[in-house]
Design a protein around this motif. Structure first.
Motif, PDB file in Angstrom:
ATOM      1  N   LEU A  37      40.615  38.027  70.146  1.00 44.04           N
ATOM      2  CA  LEU A  37      41.222  39.356  70.030  1.00 44.04           C
ATOM      3  C   LEU A  37      41.221  40.089  71.369  1.00 44.04           C
ATOM      4  CD1 LEU A  37      39.863  40.631  66.592  1.00 44.04           C
ATOM      5  CD2 LEU A  37      42.117  39.667  67.109  1.00 44.04           C
ATOM      6  N   MET A 157      42.117  45.607  65.524  1.00 42.91           N
ATOM      7  CA  MET A 157      42.584  44.275  65.114  1.00 42.91           C
ATOM      8  C   MET A 157      41.510  43.546  64.299  1.00 42.91           C
ATOM      9  SD  MET A 157      44.914  42.808  68.266  1.00 42.91           S
ATOM     10  CE  MET A 157      43.682  42.972  69.543  1.00 42.91           C
ATOM     11  N   TYR A 160      41.572  44.222  60.669  1.00 42.44           N
ATOM     12  CA  TYR A 160      42.649  43.550  59.926  1.00 42.44           C
ATOM     13  C   TYR A 160      42.403  42.053  59.766  1.00 42.44           C
ATOM     14  CZ  TYR A 160      45.671  47.649  60.474  1.00 42.44           C
ATOM     15  OH  TYR A 160      46.210  48.908  60.422  1.00 42.44           O
ATOM     16  N   ARG A 161      41.221  41.561  60.097  1.00 39.48           N
ATOM     17  CA  ARG A 161      40.979  40.120  60.204  1.00 39.48           C
ATOM     18  C   ARG A 161      41.276  39.353  58.925  1.00 39.48           C
ATOM     19  NH1 ARG A 161      36.111  42.423  59.786  1.00 39.48           N
ATOM     20  NH2 ARG A 161      34.560  41.547  58.395  1.00 39.48           N
ATOM     21  N   PRO A 166      45.371  35.999  63.605  1.00 33.08           N
ATOM     22  CA  PRO A 166      45.343  36.302  65.042  1.00 33.08           C
ATOM     23  C   PRO A 166      46.684  36.054  65.738  1.00 33.08           C
ATOM     24  CG  PRO A 166      43.383  35.096  64.434  1.00 33.08           C
ATOM     25  CD  PRO A 166      44.269  35.115  63.223  1.00 33.08           C
ATOM     26  N   GLN A 169      48.879  39.139  65.601  1.00 32.16           N
ATOM     27  CA  GLN A 169      48.373  40.387  66.174  1.00 32.16           C
ATOM     28  C   GLN A 169      49.174  40.730  67.426  1.00 32.16           C
ATOM     29  OE1 GLN A 169      46.356  42.423  64.879  1.00 32.16           O
ATOM     30  NE2 GLN A 169      44.944  41.335  63.556  1.00 32.16           N
ATOM     31  N   PRO A 170      49.266  41.949  67.861  1.00 30.39           N
ATOM     32  CA  PRO A 170      48.634  43.100  67.249  1.00 30.39           C
ATOM     33  C   PRO A 170      49.438  43.621  66.059  1.00 30.39           C
ATOM     34  CG  PRO A 170      49.732  43.783  69.261  1.00 30.39           C
ATOM     35  CD  PRO A 170      49.890  42.284  69.147  1.00 30.39           C
ATOM     36  N   ALA A 171      48.734  43.937  65.006  1.00 28.70           N
ATOM     37  CA  ALA A 171      49.364  44.463  63.802  1.00 28.70           C
ATOM     38  C   ALA A 171      49.551  45.968  63.887  1.00 28.70           C
ATOM     39  CB  ALA A 171      48.522  44.117  62.579  1.00 28.70           C
TER      40      ALA A 171
END
Length: 189
Positions: A37, A157, A160-161, A166, A169-171
């Motif tokens: 991340l 991030m 939101y795991r 991954p 991401q980024p969400a």
């Protein structure tokens, strides 16, 4: 203008220890995920601002020299110009001497002037400029606001795991992120 990374940064701007301290984590079972991340957060920040946070090698491809003879380099801060190569019509490379060049590496964008560069013979990507960009060799050289933005982004991030992979991401971007990076962001008219 096309940019390609020729040498990745040796370290991330924030360490795993800094990420874990920011998130108040002590266990080590999430270390690999947090490291991934952190790379995503750095990449996102670099692409949205045009910055290179930690020293890395980059290559700029151009079709032709600008009429002003000043090449604008949109990724920075530029620490040094390593090489300039021009390709002739047959695709043979010609190294352009860097003697007498002028570099404004901390301008936004950075600017490079070369005395009498040869014209490329190739119509597309006939010019390659290799350079090193970044604030320095370690995260200690990176402005604190940018490091704080990265820490906030990693924490969001991480939350939101279970819902976002991954790779996707980024969400989301955390509240306050834009204010932290605004002084370093690209400006357009």
């Amino acid at each position: 203008m096309i940019y390609a990374q020729t040498a990745a940064p040796a370290v991330e701007p924030v360490t795993l220890g800094e990420v874990k301290a920011h998130m108040r984590m002590e266990e080590g079972q999430e270390d690999a995920f947090l490291t991934a991340l952190t790379g995503i957060a750095r990449s996102h920040l670099e692409h949205t601002t045009g910055l290179a946070l930690v020293s890395q090698g980059l290559r700029l491809y151009l079709d032709r020299w600008p009429t002003s003879c000043i090449v604008r380099i949109g990724r920075g801060p530029v620490r040094s110009i390593e090489a300039v190569t021009v390709y002739d019509g047959d695709g043979a490379p010609q190294t352009v001497p860097l003697a007498g060049h002028w570099l404004d590496g901390y301008g936004r964008p950075a600017r490079l002037w070369l005395p009498d560069p040869p014209a490329p013979g190739r119509a597309v990507n006939g010019i390659e400029i290799d350079f090193t960009a970044g604030y320095g060799e370690s995260g200690a050289d990176v402005p604190a606001e940018l490091k704080r933005a990265m820490l906030m982004h990693v924490a969001l991030m991480f939350s939101y795991r279970g819902a976002v992979a991954p790779a996707d991401q980024p969400a989301a971007i955390p509240d306050g992120y834009d204010r932290l990076v605004a002084p370093y962001a690209r400006r357009g008219l």
